[in-house]
Design a protein around this motif. Structure first.
Motif, PDB file in Angstrom:
ATOM      1  N   SER A   1      42.319  48.806  44.724  1.00 24.77           N
ATOM      2  CA  SER A   1      41.594  49.986  44.274  1.00 24.77           C
ATOM      3  C   SER A   1      40.147  49.636  43.956  1.00 24.77           C
ATOM      4  CB  SER A   1      42.295  50.534  43.039  1.00 24.77           C
ATOM      5  OG  SER A   1      41.822  51.794  42.722  1.00 24.77           O
ATOM      6  N   ARG A   2      39.958  48.489  43.317  1.00 28.09           N
ATOM      7  CA  ARG A   2      38.602  48.087  42.967  1.00 28.09           C
ATOM      8  C   ARG A   2      37.752  47.842  44.217  1.00 28.09           C
ATOM      9  NH1 ARG A   2      34.326  46.499  43.448  1.00 28.09           N
ATOM     10  NH2 ARG A   2      33.010  45.200  42.128  1.00 28.09           N
ATOM     11  N   TYR A   3      38.378  47.243  45.229  1.00 24.28           N
ATOM     12  CA  TYR A   3      37.602  46.916  46.434  1.00 24.28           C
ATOM     13  C   TYR A   3      37.793  47.990  47.494  1.00 24.28           C
ATOM     14  CZ  TYR A   3      36.955  42.577  43.990  1.00 24.28           C
ATOM     15  OH  TYR A   3      36.620  41.661  43.035  1.00 24.28           O
ATOM     16  N   GLY A   4      37.496  49.216  47.119  1.00 25.21           N
ATOM     17  CA  GLY A   4      37.476  50.307  48.083  1.00 25.21           C
ATOM     18  C   GLY A   4      38.839  50.708  48.599  1.00 25.21           C
ATOM     19  N   LYS A   5      39.879  50.597  47.757  1.00 28.63           N
ATOM     20  CA  LYS A   5      41.227  51.014  48.134  1.00 28.63           C
ATOM     21  C   LYS A   5      41.638  50.388  49.464  1.00 28.63           C
ATOM     22  CE  LYS A   5      40.375  55.140  45.540  1.00 28.63           C
ATOM     23  NZ  LYS A   5      40.356  56.581  45.398  1.00 28.63           N
ATOM     24  N   SER A   6      41.366  49.115  49.565  1.00 33.17           N
ATOM     25  CA  SER A   6      41.643  48.412  50.809  1.00 33.17           C
ATOM     26  C   SER A   6      43.113  48.022  50.861  1.00 33.17           C
ATOM     27  CB  SER A   6      40.774  47.162  50.877  1.00 33.17           C
ATOM     28  OG  SER A   6      41.408  46.163  51.622  1.00 33.17           O
ATOM     29  N   ASN A   7      43.797  48.495  51.872  1.00 32.06           N
ATOM     30  CA  ASN A   7      45.217  48.156  51.950  1.00 32.06           C
ATOM     31  C   ASN A   7      45.424  46.721  52.406  1.00 32.06           C
ATOM     32  OD1 ASN A   7      47.759  49.265  51.326  1.00 32.06           O
ATOM     33  ND2 ASN A   7      48.292  49.161  53.480  1.00 32.06           N
ATOM     34  N   LEU A   8      44.490  46.219  53.198  1.00 33.63           N
ATOM     35  CA  LEU A   8      44.588  44.826  53.637  1.00 33.63           C
ATOM     36  C   LEU A   8      44.648  43.900  52.431  1.00 33.63           C
ATOM     37  CD1 LEU A   8      44.487  42.769  55.941  1.00 33.63           C
ATOM     38  CD2 LEU A   8      41.998  42.780  55.712  1.00 33.63           C
ATOM     39  N   LEU A   9      43.762  44.147  51.502  1.00 36.44           N
ATOM     40  CA  LEU A   9      43.719  43.338  50.292  1.00 36.44           C
ATOM     41  C   LEU A   9      45.025  43.492  49.511  1.00 36.44           C
ATOM     42  CD1 LEU A   9      41.566  41.529  49.199  1.00 36.44           C
ATOM     43  CD2 LEU A   9      40.606  43.422  47.940  1.00 36.44           C
ATOM     44  N   ALA A  10      45.514  44.728  49.442  1.00 30.42           N
ATOM     45  CA  ALA A  10      46.755  44.971  48.707  1.00 30.42           C
ATOM     46  C   ALA A  10      47.909  44.217  49.338  1.00 30.42           C
ATOM     47  CB  ALA A  10      47.047  46.478  48.685  1.00 30.42           C
ATOM     48  N   VAL A  11      47.970  44.241  50.666  1.00 33.91           N
ATOM     49  CA  VAL A  11      49.049  43.534  51.356  1.00 33.91           C
ATOM     50  C   VAL A  11      48.964  42.046  51.067  1.00 33.91           C
ATOM     51  CG1 VAL A  11      49.860  42.838  53.638  1.00 33.91           C
ATOM     52  CG2 VAL A  11      49.291  45.229  53.199  1.00 33.91           C
ATOM     53  N   PHE A  12      47.757  41.526  51.088  1.00 33.22           N
ATOM     54  CA  PHE A  12      47.565  40.102  50.859  1.00 33.22           C
ATOM     55  C   PHE A  12      47.999  39.718  49.450  1.00 33.22           C
ATOM     56  CE2 PHE A  12      45.013  36.239  50.352  1.00 33.22           C
ATOM     57  CZ  PHE A  12      45.400  35.596  51.507  1.00 33.22           C
ATOM     58  N   VAL A  13      47.555  40.503  48.485  1.00 27.73           N
ATOM     59  CA  VAL A  13      47.929  40.214  47.100  1.00 27.73           C
ATOM     60  C   VAL A  13      49.446  40.325  46.936  1.00 27.73           C
ATOM     61  CG1 VAL A  13      47.725  41.022  44.721  1.00 27.73           C
ATOM     62  CG2 VAL A  13      45.703  40.929  46.161  1.00 27.73           C
ATOM     63  N   THR A  14      50.033  41.332  47.575  1.00 25.72           N
ATOM     64  CA  THR A  14      51.483  41.508  47.470  1.00 25.72           C
ATOM     65  C   THR A  14      52.226  40.296  48.019  1.00 25.72           C
ATOM     66  OG1 THR A  14      51.189  43.886  47.724  1.00 25.72           O
ATOM     67  CG2 THR A  14      53.392  43.016  48.105  1.00 25.72           C
ATOM     68  N   LEU A  15      51.803  39.853  49.193  1.00 24.91           N
ATOM     69  CA  LEU A  15      52.475  38.692  49.793  1.00 24.91           C
ATOM     70  C   LEU A  15      52.350  37.468  48.893  1.00 24.91           C
ATOM     71  CD1 LEU A  15      51.564  39.039  53.565  1.00 24.91           C
ATOM     72  CD2 LEU A  15      53.758  39.448  52.443  1.00 24.91           C
ATOM     73  N   LEU A  16      51.135  37.271  48.394  1.00 17.63           N
ATOM     74  CA  LEU A  16      50.908  36.122  47.519  1.00 17.63           C
ATOM     75  C   LEU A  16      51.779  36.221  46.270  1.00 17.63           C
ATOM     76  CD1 LEU A  16      49.261  33.608  47.346  1.00 17.63           C
ATOM     77  CD2 LEU A  16      47.389  34.884  46.353  1.00 17.63           C
ATOM     78  N   ALA A  17      51.886  37.436  45.738  1.00 21.56           N
ATOM     79  CA  ALA A  17      52.697  37.626  44.535  1.00 21.56           C
ATOM     80  C   ALA A  17      54.166  37.367  44.829  1.00 21.56           C
ATOM     81  CB  ALA A  17      52.512  39.049  44.001  1.00 21.56           C
TER      82      ALA A  17
END
Lengths: 93, 894
Positions: B109-125
């Motif tokens: 959400s902070r970085y322009g609601k980027s889903n790519l970033l969300a997917v990456f963070v999710t995988l890492l988590a």
């Protein structure tokens, strides 16, 4: 961003409140310093620093920090409207 | 003697209690009795999921191996908590104002609601959390096994794997039941939170009970215990500084970044003020949790055989002392720690997985539209339930594959180091507006790769994943690429080494790429809102364009948040806009609110994507902003034009008003003129008629009378003719149809002519002239000018009321302008009549003199035609008229 010049002199209560905020901000640094103090206790081969004394020190500091935090946050409780009305100055880490 | 069966019964009863508590809390929340569910104490207790089974059992083991070092795991979070004013307050405020559902949602959400970033963070988590879940399963099976070994009534040692499976299934069931009641992850899971709070009390009580028993029951009080510590293997304080500081920082970072901590701290937060209580209560809680760890470890090392697993001292010490009840309590404490961690972690991860991975894929697979038939709501819920099961299954599989050996014990810190990679992106996003999506991605990638290479893969042991040669000689034989001595940093502690390099390079990549890249408009909007959340919690990135179909939006929202809620939301929005019904105008404000509402269910990125599908991709772009700016400029120009136009219209209106006034005046004048003319004509006509009738009807008129009457008739006819002549001349002059007959002549001769024409100097009017000044040559229509002079002299003759009337005529040449003054010695003309004497039919004074009052009007018209003026000259001792005429014959346009 913080270009707006506030009044130089504040009411006593407002002044207190701001200093409390300062205290709330500084508390973790105080904690970090106090928690690092045992690193200085190198001891000597004959009389090494004992775990039990370090443990006592750490827990006393710990309880002290929790108590201090309780006092500060309880008094910060009163200034709910302070945030909403004036907004905080932008914070920097 | 505690039997395994008893343990199982107690355990089942405990689980039943948890279900009941969760169920009751959910029901109470639905019934609205939630005041006690919302207390800050419940919030603080829910934070205690930080203390997992790893810390419940493992802390004692940790202490038995390396003394006070275990404290770092608690000191880090303590510092974060008492420093809540810096970060937590901001995170909670943002989480509430942006309706954040998970840490992946926060970062994306902070970085322009980027889903790519969300997917990456999710995988890492997921990668970072799976071993941790395995660790919880292991601790439960270990503790059960410990009990089984102590149970003399049975020789059956329960199968390790089946115990773990049973626990996993039970946890999955509980989590699905209470964790996915409502889709809106932003709504509180009251049941789960209450169960966790209860578990927090149980584990604290258990550990304190065991600690108190060890200190006072097994070790004769505090001083004896301290003596025992001093006598034990861990008597010496010899913690390396790097580990002390490094692990404290790592724990602090993990405390902020762990998905499960984010879940209870930010997502489940009910009220910002709860942080104030938690800021001291949570440090106090973890302090109590760790208070008896060292005593238990010291006593355990002293009393138990050296082969005993120190991780299980909390359990084995009460068993050794024959305190079965205490042992079961202790088991429940460990069980609580494990289960609460798994439950919350599963909820947090499943939210991330379903919102950022499953839902986007599903949306894409169904034609990339949220408009297809079918209930998105049920899809999202099913995705979340499957994700929960998936996360727990992953943990179980990891447990099975890794074999549950000692390798697992180290995985806690490895996991911490993994999630700590979120920290630069998270903190940068909170405090630095210049942080960009590219920077966050680069930082996360760099940190993740180094963590994987330096810590995660080597943690499986040599030659399991990474070959021994790589460990010894580095990747591709480059010695500076050795996983545990990166860039030649040999001899460091493995964890500290990996944390240092990964965080350093992560931060460096994040900052450098952020500095070099340029954020998209939506990133900048979100950045401003995150960093300055305390200044404007209100405004949010806006939608532009009104293309959206409200109906489509309603259909989509119904599928996500349910028909009732969606309709209530839409009708409320419509009411706010002053419209009836369920379909508000798709104004930017409304779309923002809607997107935020949806993001509570499916995450910011997905909600954004869904709304933008219906909006036709009308997100904010620089072009849009420029278009808006253009529009504004156009509107301003238009309003300027309007203003000018209205000014012009006002001017025209004023002119029209003036013209109208003039016309009205003219009409009045015309009426007056007509009545004057008819009056003037009537007077002579009356006398002509009367005398001609006398002449006709009277028989015996004397000759003298006849002559007299005839001459009267004649005089009147002459007067009538003169009047008609005057009127004719005036009308000719006024209509401008006059033809001027310009001649050369001298003023002196003209005056002679005029004086002669009016009867010359007589007793009735003495005329004084200064002939020396009259020698002025003229080129003009001499006859007309003479007419003016004649009229003026006639006027003086008629109206001068002095005893001995005199008229002085003086002339002069004033810079090429001929000025002739006619001044008599009468009483002059009263001030209030001076400006009307040149009007037609205006006669002043008594009416003894004959005349229609056209003389001066004719003079004025003539002078105007000749290009000069005639004015009344006040203050000359009598009536005075000044005739001025340019000598250069500049005639008025014909």
């Amino acid at each position: 961003m913080s270009g707006e010049a506030g009044p130089v002199f504040l009411q006593r209560r407002t002044y207190r409140r701001r200093r409390l905020k300062d205290a709330a901000r500084l508390l973790p640094f105080l904690g970090a310093i106090l928690f690092s103090v045992p690193l200085l206790w190198q001891g000597t081969p004959e009389a090494p620093t004992r775990t039990s004394s370090v443990m006592l020190y750490l827990f006393v500091v710990w309880a002290g920090l929790a108590g201090l935090s309780a006092v500060i946050s309880r008094h910060l409780d009163d200034d709910q409207d302070d945030d909403t009305h004036q907004g905080d100055p932008p914070e920097r880490p | 003697m505690a039997t395994l069966n008893l343990l199982v019964v107690v355990c089942i009863l405990y689980v039943a209690l948890l279900f009941a508590v969760a169920f009751a809390a959910d029901r109470a929340a639905r019934a609205g009795r939630i005041t006690w569910l919302r207390s800050p104490i419940v919030y603080t207790l829910s934070l205690s999921i930080y203390c997992t089974a790893w810390t419940f059992y493992g802390a004692v083991g940790f202490a038995a191996r390396s003394g006070l070092e275990y404290l770092t795991i608690y000191l880090g979070p303590t510092l974060v908590m008492i420093g809540w004013w810096w970060t937590l307050r901001k995170m909670v405020r943002i989480g509430r104002s942006q309706r954040i559902t998970s840490i992946a949602d926060m970062i994306s959400s902070r970085y322009g609601k980027s889903n790519l970033l969300a997917v990456f963070v999710t995988l890492l988590a997921v990668i970072g959390t799976t071993p941790y879940i395995a660790l919880q399963l292991q601790s439960v099976t270990l503790s059960v096994a410990t009990f089984a070994r102590n149970d003399l009534t049975t020789t059956v040692v329960p199968d390790r794997d089946s115990t773990a499976l049973l626990v996993a299934v039970g946890l999955t069931l509980f989590t699905i039941l209470f964790g996915t009641r409502n889709l809106d992850a932003n709504e509180r899971h009251h049941g789960v939170v209450m169960a966790i709070a209860l578990e927090a009390v149980v584990k604290l009580f258990a550990l304190l009970a065991v600690g108190a028993f060890v200190v006072w029951g097994m070790s004769d009080g505090i001083s004896a215990t301290l003596a025992r510590i001093d006598a034990s293997e861990i008597a010496e304080w010899r913690v390396p500084g790097s580990r002390w500081v490094g692990l404290t920082m790592l724990a602090a970072a993990a405390f902020l970044c762990l998905p499960r901590m984010f879940q209870v701290m930010v997502v489940e937060n009910e009220d910002e003020r709860h942080l104030r209580t938690a800021s001291w209560a949570f440090p106090a809680y973890v302090m109590l949790m760790s208070l008896f760890v060292v005593p238990i470890a010291a006593v355990g090392l002293d009393l138990l055989p050296s082969a005993a697993n120190p991780d299980m001292f909390v359990l084995t010490l009460p068993l050794l002392a024959g305190q079965d009840g205490l042992a079961i309590l202790s088991f429940l404490g460990g069980f609580s720690s494990a289960t609460s961690m798994v439950i919350v972690a599963a909820i947090a991860l499943s939210t991330m997985v379903s919102n950022h991975i499953v839902m986007p894929i599903w949306l894409y697979a169904t034609g990339g539209s949220a408009m297809v038939s079918g209930d998105v709501r049920s899809v999202a819920l099913r995705a979340r339930r499957l994700s929960i099961a998936g996360v727990v299954v992953l943990g179980y599989l990891y447990f099975r594959v890794s074999g549950g050996g000692t390798a697992l014990a180290a995985i806690g810190l490895v996991s911490f180091a993994g999630v700590a990679q979120f920290l630069p992106a998270l903190m940068g996003g909170l405090f630095w507006r210049g942080a960009t999506r590219a920077g966050a991605l680069a930082g996360l990638l760099a940190g993740f790769v180094i963590w994987l290479y330096c810590l995660f893969l080597p943690s499986f042991g040599p030659s399991v994943v990474l070959p021994q040669t790589v460990l010894d000689h580095g990747l591709f034989g480059f010695s500076w690429l050795r996983p545990q001595a990166l860039f030649g940093a040999a001899g460091m502690d493995g964890v500290v080494h990996a944390v240092m390099w990964s965080m350093l390079l992560n931060t460096a990549a994040f900052i450098i790429v952020s500095l070099l890249s340029f954020p998209r408009p939506i990133e900048r909007l979100q950045g401003a809102q995150f960093v300055n959340v305390f200044q404007h919690s209100g405004t949010r990135g806006s939608w532009t364009g009104g293309l959206a179909q409200s109906e489509d939006l309603l259909i989509m929202s119904q599928r996500i948040i349910g028909a009732r809620d969606a309709q209530a939301f839409f009708s409320a929005a419509a009411r706010r806009q002053g419209i009836g019904g369920y379909l508000p105008e798709p104004s930017p404000d409304f779309l923002q609110d809607l997107e935020r509402e949806l993001s509570g269910s499916v995450g910011a990125a997905t909600a954004h994507a869904m709304v933008s599908q219906i909006m036709g991709g009308a997100t904010v772009s620089v072009e849009d902003l420029m278009a808006v700016a253009d529009e504004t400029a156009q509107i301003m120009e238009y309003s300027n034009r309007l203003e000018a136009k209205s000014e012009e219209q006002a001017r025209t209106a004023r002119q029209l008003r003036e013209a109208n006034q003039k016309l009205t005046q003219l009409s009045v004048q015309k009426d007056a003129f007509l009545s004057q003319v008819s009056h003037e004509l009537r007077t002579p006509m009356t006398s002509i008629r009367a005398f001609s009738e006398i002449l006709r009807d009277t028989e015996e008129l004397s000759a003298s009378d006849q002559a007299k009457y005839a001459s009267i008739i004649h005089d009147e006819t002459v007067r009538l003719t003169r009047l008609l002549d005057d009127l004719l001349m005036l009308s000719v002059l006024e209509s401008g149809q006059v033809t001027l007959n310009n001649q050369h002549g001298s003023l002196s001769a003209m005056l002679d002519r005029a004086v002669a024409a009016t009867g010359g100097t007589t007793e009735a009017l003495r005329i004084h002239r200064d002939r020396s000044t009259e020698d002025i040559h003229l080129h003009t229509d001499l006859d007309r000018l003479a007419q003016v002079f004649i009229n003026l002299i006639t006027n003086a003759r008629k109206y001068c009321d002095a005893q001995e009337p005199e008229l002085s005529i003086s002339a002069k040449n004033d810079n090429g302008i001929l000025i002739v003054d006619f001044i008599d010695n009468g009483s002059g003309i009263a001030m209030d009549h001076q400006d009307v004497i040149f009007e037609k039919f205006s006669r002043v004074g008594d009416l003894k003199a004959s005349g229609a009052g056209l003389g001066l009007a004719i003079c004025r018209e003539i002078m105007a035609r000749l290009g000069g003026t005639i004015t009344y000259l006040p203050g000359q001792g009598g009536a005075a008229f000044r005739v001025s005429l340019p000598l250069e014959a500049r005639l008025a346009a014909q």
